[in-house]
Design an enzyme around this catalytic site. Structure first.
Site, PDB file in Angstrom:
ATOM      1  N   PHE A 154       0.887  -1.251   0.057  1.00 35.91           N
ATOM      2  CA  PHE A 154      -0.218   0.255   0.407  1.00 35.91           C
ATOM      3  C   PHE A 154       0.991   1.260  -0.262  1.00 35.91           C
ATOM      4  CE2 PHE A 154      -2.545   3.363   2.028  1.00 35.91           C
ATOM      5  CZ  PHE A 154      -3.803   3.069   0.883  1.00 35.91           C
TER       6      PHE A 154
ATOM      7  N   ASP B  57       8.886   2.345   1.636  1.00 38.08           N
ATOM      8  CA  ASP B  57       7.745   3.681   2.079  1.00 38.08           C
ATOM      9  C   ASP B  57       7.828   2.861   3.524  1.00 38.08           C
ATOM     10  OD1 ASP B  57       5.566   3.884   2.539  1.00 38.08           O
ATOM     11  OD2 ASP B  57       4.922   3.440   1.440  1.00 38.08           O
TER      12      ASP B  57
ATOM     13  N   LYS C  34       2.445   9.185   8.924  1.00 39.57           N
ATOM     14  CA  LYS C  34       2.440   8.652  10.194  1.00 39.57           C
ATOM     15  C   LYS C  34       2.274   8.814  11.762  1.00 39.57           C
ATOM     16  CE  LYS C  34      -1.267   5.217   8.012  1.00 39.57           C
ATOM     17  NZ  LYS C  34      -0.594   4.867   6.729  1.00 39.57           N
TER      18      LYS C  34
END
Ligand SMILES: *Cc1c(COP(=O)(O)O)cnc(C)c1O
Length: 411
Positions: free
Chosen positions: A143, A228, A265
């Site tokens: 993702f 990522d 995040k």
């Protein structure tokens, strides 16, 4: 899940506004009004233990005093200047990120994970430009965010549904399969992008030999290795970056470093901020005008992120993330051994874990919330634990008790 028919009047007063004015892109439930640490309260006054952490965002839990104080002080000084000027919080935060990454590099600040990945895609194109290379090999079940390029990088068809035609250059290979990644490389490929631990698809760590093999492969083929780390980074695994933990557990990897890392995040502990680390040797690919953002690295967000770094260091939260992760995994493993008919697998590292169950994950997640525990579903069969890094032994035990009770009940 709270359906309109079951909602209290207080809930309905909020839900009705969403139903009229907010675009319906999420399956939502519950109306939250307040939090403290790992606890959160809804509009009816019901308490929950928050082991979803706002999807791996609330690194220090809710309403942490260090974030509050840093932001209040910054609010009184300077909230925003644009990137036409220098500010100290951005400089100090870049220094922190480079120091913890453990290799020379430079940082670009943005506001989200998807935006951080966008810079990685542009980095790949800059890197390959002279040679006509522009593509990325990314992993199946990955993702990478919801921007147009992010959905094409993401290794899941469902996020691209009716958003075609595909962007050129993105190809997908099975995760943890080095030979398949090599086979997917074409003359157009400029970079390989992988998560350190696949998050959205249910907490699947990269193997150490896969990471080391990718580094070697990218070096041999002149490709960038991009990570990522939006979900798995920021000390969640007990090290700043997940690959540091994965390679440490495998007994090596001291010299390993990727060419670029996307972060977001947990970085701001709840305040929106993203960052990209780019290895020093590639820093010259960018000059004034080659990339930018109005809000990225604004002093208010950087002050919050600095407070997260300081608190993690001061309170030993890397050690706590490891300890609580081991506690969680051992309790979940006991449950899996006792009820293999319900729990099929338990995976994770530090404050990033998942159980795979034989029941519907969404429905089970609703039952857990009803019982006072918030988790995050991944697909239809997995539930993720992404708690704050400062959870206590008692909170971990309580979460495990609720999971054991709900999963061993009828369903
Ligand atoms: C959440 C996530 C993103 C997207 O981040 P946003 O801040 O939602 O844009 C990208 N990559 C990974 C691995 C993520 O978990």
């Amino acid at each position: 899940m709270v359906r309109a028919a079951q909602a209290t009047a207080a809930e309905q007063s909020v839900i009705a506004l969403y139903d009229r004015f907010v675009l319906n892109t999420y399956r939502r439930s519950r109306v939250f009004v307040r939090g403290k640490g790992a606890e959160v309260w809804d509009i009816n006054g019901k308490r929950y233990l928050d082991f979803g952490g706002g999807i791996a965002v609330n690194a220090l839990g809710h309403a942490h005093p260090a974030i509050r104080e840093a932001m209040l002080a910054q609010l009184d000084q300077l909230v925003h200047t644009s990137n036409l000027y220098y500010t100290l919080p951005q400089a100090l935060l870049a220094e922190k990120i480079v120091a913890h990454t453990g290799a020379p590099g430079r940082v670009f600040f943005c506001n989200s994970g998807a935006e951080a990945n966008e810079l990685l895609f542009k980095f790949a194109r800059r890197h390959g430009h002279g040679a006509g290379r522009f593509g990325l090999v990314t992993m199946l079940h990955s993702f990478h965010g919801r921007t147009l390029a992010g959905i094409h990088a993401t290794g899941q068809e469902k996020v691209r549904e009716r958003f075609g035609p595909p962007l050129p250059g993105f190809v997908h290979a099975p995760f943890n399969d080095l030979a398949a990644v090599e086979a997917a490389i074409t003359p157009e490929t400029a970079a390989v992008l992988t998560e350190g631990i696949q998050g959205e698809s249910g907490i699947v760590p990269a193997r150490a030999d896969f990471l080391l093999g990718l580094r070697d492969l990218c070096d041999r083929r002149g490709l960038l290795l991009l990570i990522d780390a939006v979900q798995c980074g920021m000390f969640r695994t007990g090290r700043f970056q997940s690959w540091q933990r994965i390679l440490e557990d495998a007994g090596g990897g001291g010299a390993f470093a990727p060419d670029g890392i996307a972060m977001a995040k947990s970085l701001g502990g709840g305040v929106p901020i993203g960052a990209v680390w780019i290895a020093e040797k590639h820093a010259g690919l960018f000059q004034p005008g080659s990339h930018g953002t109005t809000f990225g690295g604004t002093p208010l967000a950087c002050a919050a992120a600095l407070a997260v770094f300081d608190t993690v260091e001061r309170e030993g939260l890397m050690q706590n993330a490891r300890r609580q992760g081991e506690h969680l995994m051992s309790r979940l493993a006991v449950l899996a051994a006792r009820r293999p008919d319900v729990v099929r697998d338990v995976r994770g590292l530090g404050c990033m874990a998942a159980i795979e169950i034989t029941r519907d994950a969404l429905e089970t997640n609703g039952q857990l919330a009803e019982a006072g525990l918030l988790l995050i579903p991944s697909g239809t069969r997995a539930l993720r634990f992404l708690p704050p890094l400062n959870i206590t032994d008692a909170e971990t035990a309580e979460a495990c008790d609720i999971v054991a009770r709900v999963l061993q009940g009828s369903g």
